[in-house]
Design a protein around this motif. Sequence first.
Motif, PDB file in Angstrom:
ATOM      1  N   SER A   1      35.205  35.105  44.014  1.00 56.77           N
ATOM      2  CA  SER A   1      35.508  35.524  42.648  1.00 56.77           C
ATOM      3  C   SER A   1      36.748  36.409  42.616  1.00 56.77           C
ATOM      4  CB  SER A   1      34.330  36.304  42.045  1.00 56.77           C
ATOM      5  OG  SER A   1      33.139  35.544  42.098  1.00 56.77           O
TER       6      SER A   1
ATOM      7  N   LEU B   1      43.258  35.226  30.118  1.00 54.03           N
ATOM      8  CA  LEU B   1      43.264  34.309  31.255  1.00 54.03           C
ATOM      9  C   LEU B   1      44.560  33.510  31.325  1.00 54.03           C
ATOM     10  CD1 LEU B   1      39.583  32.998  31.148  1.00 54.03           C
ATOM     11  CD2 LEU B   1      40.572  34.737  32.644  1.00 54.03           C
TER      12      LEU B   1
ATOM     13  N   ASP C   1      37.345  34.866  37.189  1.00 58.32           N
ATOM     14  CA  ASP C   1      36.989  33.496  37.560  1.00 58.32           C
ATOM     15  C   ASP C   1      36.097  33.527  38.792  1.00 58.32           C
ATOM     16  OD1 ASP C   1      36.873  30.787  37.323  1.00 58.32           O
ATOM     17  OD2 ASP C   1      38.846  30.373  38.165  1.00 58.32           O
ATOM     18  N   THR C   2      35.269  32.506  38.938  1.00 59.93           N
ATOM     19  CA  THR C   2      34.414  32.334  40.115  1.00 59.93           C
ATOM     20  C   THR C   2      34.427  30.872  40.523  1.00 59.93           C
ATOM     21  OG1 THR C   2      32.914  34.169  39.548  1.00 59.93           O
ATOM     22  CG2 THR C   2      32.059  32.489  41.031  1.00 59.93           C
TER      23      THR C   2
ATOM     24  N   ARG D   1      43.476  30.009  42.154  1.00 58.95           N
ATOM     25  CA  ARG D   1      42.378  29.045  42.034  1.00 58.95           C
ATOM     26  C   ARG D   1      42.315  28.036  43.176  1.00 58.95           C
ATOM     27  NH1 ARG D   1      42.800  28.919  35.908  1.00 58.95           N
ATOM     28  NH2 ARG D   1      40.909  29.993  35.202  1.00 58.95           N
TER      29      ARG D   1
ATOM     30  N   LEU E   1      45.926  34.223  38.515  1.00 56.95           N
ATOM     31  CA  LEU E   1      44.703  33.417  38.468  1.00 56.95           C
ATOM     32  C   LEU E   1      45.011  31.949  38.742  1.00 56.95           C
ATOM     33  CD1 LEU E   1      41.691  33.355  37.975  1.00 56.95           C
ATOM     34  CD2 LEU E   1      42.138  33.200  35.521  1.00 56.95           C
TER      35      LEU E   1
ATOM     36  N   SER F   1      32.763  33.627  34.629  1.00 56.07           N
ATOM     37  CA  SER F   1      33.864  34.399  34.056  1.00 56.07           C
ATOM     38  C   SER F   1      33.344  35.242  32.894  1.00 56.07           C
ATOM     39  CB  SER F   1      34.960  33.460  33.557  1.00 56.07           C
ATOM     40  OG  SER F   1      35.452  32.665  34.612  1.00 56.07           O
TER      41      SER F   1
END
Length: 261
Positions: A114, A89, A127-128, A99, A95, A141
Motif C-alpha cells: 500500500s 489521486l 492505493d493498495t 502502481r 501514485l 483506498s
Amino acid sequence: MTTASTPSDPLDDRKFVVALARGLELLRAFRPGESMLGNRDFVERTGLPKATVNRLAYTLTVLGYLRLDESVGKYALDAGVLSLGFALLSGTDTLELARPHMRAFAREVGAAVSLGCRDGLDMIYLDTIRSETALTLGLASGSRLSMLTSSMGRAYLAVQPPDVRAALLAELGKAAGREGAAMLADTQREIDTFMREGCCYSFRDWHDDVNAVAVPFREPRDGRWLVLSCSGPASSMGEAVFRDTVAPRLKSLARRLGDTA
C-alpha cells in the motif's frame, strides 16, 4: 477537535476558519465500511454541540458533500467528496509511477502493498495492490489507520523533525486515552527500530493476524512524505519473513520512488 495542520507551524487564529475545520471534521467522522451516520454519531465522534452539527450537516448537504436519507434520518457521503478524492489521486504523479512496481512487489512476496500519506492523526491509503496468488490482507483506498498502531504511521513519525514528532506523539497519546502510554511505548520502540534498520514494523499491533512493515520516502514533485507498507497474515508470514525478506525489498522499492531518510 483535531486538525491536519502541521504542529511545527504555529496556528494563526486570524487566518484559521473554525467553521470550515468543523465541517471537515464531520466528513472525517465516516469510517471504512460505514455508509451512513446520524447526527448523534457526528456529535459523539466530533464532540461538537448538536445544534452545530445540524447546521454543518445541512450546509454540507446543500453543497453536495453529504446526502440525507430522509427515510432513516441519516447522512451518506455524496459526490462532492468523491470528486475531491479523484482530484487528489489524479494529481499524485508518484501514485501512477508506483502502481506497476507495487503490483510486481505484491506478486513477488504474496502479500498486499500500500501507499499512504498523513491525514490529521491518521494515515490514509492512497492505493493498495493485493497479491493475485495468495491470501493477503489490505485495506482499500481511502481507508484510515492510526499512526500509533500501524507500521505506516510509525514510519511517518520516524522521519519527522524531533519537535514535530514530539508534538504529534503528545496529541496521539492524549487521543488514545487510557491505552495511550502503552501505545506510545510501542511506537517509540519502532521509531528506534527505524533509526537502526530504515523501516518500521507492526507485528499483530493493528490486528491479531496482521504483520506489516513500512518505509517512508519523499515525493520528488513536492517533497512531502509518503509511506509504502506491506502487510500479510501473521499466521503464514511471521516476523522473520518481514525482517529478512520483505523489508529489504520494500526499502529498495522506496529508493526507486523517491528520497529515503
